[in-house]
Design an enzyme around this catalytic site. Structure first.
Site, mmCIF file in Angstrom:
data_model
loop_
_atom_site.group_PDB
_atom_site.id
_atom_site.type_symbol
_atom_site.label_atom_id
_atom_site.label_comp_id
_atom_site.label_asym_id
_atom_site.label_seq_id
_atom_site.Cartn_x
_atom_site.Cartn_y
_atom_site.Cartn_z
ATOM 1 N N SER A 136 0.856 -1.192 0.000
ATOM 2 C CA SER A 136 0.000 0.000 0.000
ATOM 3 C C SER A 136 0.885 1.233 0.000
ATOM 4 O O SER A 136 2.021 1.196 0.500
ATOM 5 C CB SER A 136 -0.871 0.021 1.269
ATOM 6 O OG SER A 136 -1.501 1.277 1.422
ATOM 7 N N TYR A 149 -1.414 -0.121 10.565
ATOM 8 C CA TYR A 149 -1.747 -0.543 9.192
ATOM 9 C C TYR A 149 -0.575 -0.207 8.251
ATOM 10 O O TYR A 149 -0.080 -1.069 7.514
ATOM 11 C CB TYR A 149 -3.038 0.121 8.696
ATOM 12 C CG TYR A 149 -3.308 -0.259 7.253
ATOM 13 C CD1 TYR A 149 -3.645 -1.563 6.912
ATOM 14 C CD2 TYR A 149 -3.177 0.670 6.218
ATOM 15 C CE1 TYR A 149 -3.850 -1.939 5.591
ATOM 16 C CE2 TYR A 149 -3.381 0.313 4.892
ATOM 17 C CZ TYR A 149 -3.720 -0.998 4.592
ATOM 18 O OH TYR A 149 -3.912 -1.373 3.273
#
Ligand code: NDP
Ligand code: 8X3
Length: 249
Positions: A136, A149
């Site tokens: 990501s 995250y």
């Protein structure tokens, strides 16, 4: 003979779109995830053979069994797409529920590790393989509430590079595909089912679509063997970076 792709997190979003793309290109696919009903309806909709594996990637024994018990038509795996993952919560670190951090580490890091380790021996034996990991932009650029995250996705980036270092002489390729703002079920999961909050993330933005990411994954996996795509970073056209945040007295 058709090639086989094993796709984790195929019940939704990028994983589902990637299974559809590989199947449309003539591949056999192994589609894995926890929601059996979704896997079965996806299987029924695909134009080429698909094998359903109901799997929680956090369960190490179940992951080992899933890769060890593949039907002959779906073995060996040519491409593993480690896509299963999630963000839970967007709270600042001092207010976070530790269980949410555990869930992200167990899924995004440990689950990805388990699948990779379970798949590698058959790739080495076969003399060919490609691992595509879903990272990501959150692994490269910090944002408030991204805390663990983003850190799990930084792991994905570095693990991808280190896998490459181990596998370079074995004809096994590794790619980290790192998307930004994409409209899937990601935000509904992050906000624990609060659809209004999830929708607000994408309003006024033309976000990345699941098919755009599937396109990047397929492109990386279908390059000739003389090249390795180390990393692909994709942002929405309306997404960029913030300057440093300097808080003055
Ligand atoms: P979705 O929520 O739409 O899909 C997530 C998938 O992961 C689902 O199929 C879900 O299946 C699966 N999954 C979650 N936990 C587990 C588990 N424990 N075991 C097995 N499967 C699991 O989100 P996306 O498609 O957007 O996300 C896919 C990946 O892309 C994730 O790794 C995410 O972090 C990453 N990503 C997402 C971005 C975005 O903005 N959307 C941007 C950058 C990266 P099930 O619940 O049925 O098990
Ligand atoms: C998901 C993208 O920017 O919401 O990995 O963290 S972001």
């Amino acid at each position: 003979m058709a090639k086989t792709a094993f796709i984790t997190g195929a019940t939704s979003g990028f994983g589902k779109a990637t299974a559809e793309r590989f199947s449309a290109e003539g591949w056999n696919v192994v589609i894995a995830g926890r929601r059996a009903d979704r896997l079965q309806s996806l299987q029924a909709s695909l134009p080429n053979p698909a094998h359903v594996v109901v799997l929680d990637v956090r369960d190490r024994a179940a992951v080992e069994a899933a890769f060890g018990e593949l039907p002959a038509a779906f073995s060996p795996i040519d491409v593993l797409i480690n896509n299963a993952g999630l963000a839970v919560g967007l709270e600042p670190a001092d207010g976070v529920d530790l269980d949410d951090w555990d869930t992200m580490v167990d899924t995004n890091i440990k689950g990805l590790m388990y699948c990779t380790r379970a798949c590698l021996p058959q790739m080495v034996e076969n003399g060919y393989g490609h691992i595509v990991n879903l990272g990501s932009v959150a692994g490269a650029y910090p944002y408030p509430g991204g805390n663990v995250y983003g850190a799990t996705k930084a792991f994905v980036r570095q693990f991808s590079l280190n896998l490459r270092a181990d596998l370079v002489g074995k004809n096994i390729h590794v790619t980290d595909v790192a998307p930004g703002l994409a409209n899937t079920e990601f935000s509904a999961v992050r906000f624990k089912g609060d659809q209004e909050k999830a929708d607000a993330v994408y309003s006024g933005v033309d976000p990345i679509r699941a098919e755009d990411v599937a396109d990047a994954v397929y492109w990386a996996a279908s390059r000739p063997p003389n090249i390795n795509i180390n990393m692909i970073e994709i942002m929405a056209g309306k997404q960029a970076f913030n300057p440093f945040n300097v808080v003055k007295d």
